[in-house]
Enzyme design. Structure first.
Site, PDB file in Angstrom:
ATOM      1  N   ARG A 209       0.617  12.146  -8.777  1.00 26.71           N
ATOM      2  CA  ARG A 209       1.220  10.682  -8.666  1.00 26.71           C
ATOM      3  C   ARG A 209       2.725  10.771  -9.215  1.00 26.71           C
ATOM      4  NH1 ARG A 209      -2.910   7.258  -6.841  1.00 26.71           N
ATOM      5  NH2 ARG A 209      -5.001   7.550  -7.636  1.00 26.71           N
TER       6      ARG A 209
ATOM      7  N   ASP B 145      -3.203   5.430   6.811  1.00 24.58           N
ATOM      8  CA  ASP B 145      -3.760   6.432   7.339  1.00 24.58           C
ATOM      9  C   ASP B 145      -4.536   6.075   8.427  1.00 24.58           C
ATOM     10  OD1 ASP B 145      -4.247   9.287   7.747  1.00 24.58           O
ATOM     11  OD2 ASP B 145      -5.533   9.297   6.039  1.00 24.58           O
TER      12      ASP B 145
ATOM     13  N   GLU C 288       0.653  -1.216   0.028  1.00 25.92           N
ATOM     14  CA  GLU C 288      -0.207  -0.202   0.045  1.00 25.92           C
ATOM     15  C   GLU C 288       0.916   1.169   0.137  1.00 25.92           C
ATOM     16  OE1 GLU C 288      -2.766   1.794  -0.486  1.00 25.92           O
ATOM     17  OE2 GLU C 288      -4.202   1.515   1.052  1.00 25.92           O
ATOM     18  N   ASP C 289       0.368   2.371  -0.513  1.00 19.35           N
ATOM     19  CA  ASP C 289       0.994   3.557  -0.379  1.00 19.35           C
ATOM     20  C   ASP C 289       1.138   4.116   0.900  1.00 19.35           C
ATOM     21  OD1 ASP C 289      -1.687   4.323  -0.298  1.00 19.35           O
ATOM     22  OD2 ASP C 289      -1.675   5.716  -1.968  1.00 19.35           O
TER      23      ASP C 289
ATOM     24  N   PHE D 165      -1.133  16.407   4.577  1.00 17.45           N
ATOM     25  CA  PHE D 165      -1.775  15.730   3.331  1.00 17.45           C
ATOM     26  C   PHE D 165      -0.477  15.815   2.277  1.00 17.45           C
ATOM     27  CE2 PHE D 165      -3.740  14.464  -0.653  1.00 17.45           C
ATOM     28  CZ  PHE D 165      -4.522  13.506  -0.213  1.00 17.45           C
TER      29      PHE D 165
END
Ligand code: IMP
Ligand code: MG
Length: 177
Positions: free
Chosen positions: A163, A101, A97-98, A150
């Site tokens: 991205r 959170d 996963e990136d 963010f």
């Protein structure tokens, strides 16, 4: 595009070094276990591509697509848009996963895949943002812990943009406010 970035949080060089380290650790931990890496699209695509080049053991790969997020805040609902193309029963699964959170996406996904009776499930996340965690999930492998801001780049987006940045940057708040 780069005008929208407030500051570089993690440089290309730092990413490269940490991704290599995690790739080597996974290789040691899963040697002779033929793990299956499950990338969570689209955020994983650059991380996974780089990570896999530091994994030197037998393994396979597949991808899933899930959505849980619109803009900068999680909706809390997770939807599977693309499922695996193969059976994972008895396999060692490593979810890639990136960012971890709130943890809502990964805890849902982990439960969803556990129903298929894999031998094990581990999580490899590029970024870990513990400040916003809402479920008790932890990353078995993570490259960086990030503050509650963010971030975009290296696969991570804001409304599908950024991205392609080669580093992790903090987005200027006026872009999303
Ligand atoms: P979670 O379910 O809240 O853990 O969020 C998971 C997803 O939210 C990630 O896979 C990202 O796509 C997205 N996300 C969370 N934080 C950020 C961020 O700082 N930048 C970009 N995307 C984020
Ligand atoms: Mg994502």
């Amino acid at each position: 595009m780069t005008n929208d970035i407030e500051r570089v949080l993690i440089s290309q060089q730092e990413i490269e070094a940490q991704v290599a380290r995690v790739g080597r650790r996974i290789s040691e931990d899963f040697r002779d276990r033929n793990p299956i890496f499950v990338g969570v699209l689209k955020g994983c695509f650059i991380f996974m591509a780089d990570l896999m080049r530091h994994v030197d053991i037998r393994c396979t790969m597949d991808f899933m697509a899930v959505s849980s997020y619109a803009g900068t805040s999680s909706t809390g609902a997770v939807k599977i848009n693309k499922d695996l193309g193969q059976d994972i029963e008895g396999r060692h699964v490593i979810i890639v996963e990136d960012i971890l959170d709130s943890g809502v996406t990964l805890s849902y996904l982990k439960g969803y895949l556990l129903n298929r009776r894999p031998a094990s499930i581990s999580i490899a996340a590029l970024l870990d943002k513990p400040a916003r965690r809402r479920s008790d999930i932890v990353a078995d492998y993570s490259c960086f812990e990030v503050p509650d801001a963010f971030v975009v780049g290296y696969g991570l987006d804001y409304n599908e943009q950024y991205r392609n940045l080669p580093y992790i940057g903090v987005l200027k708040p006026d872009i999303y406010s």
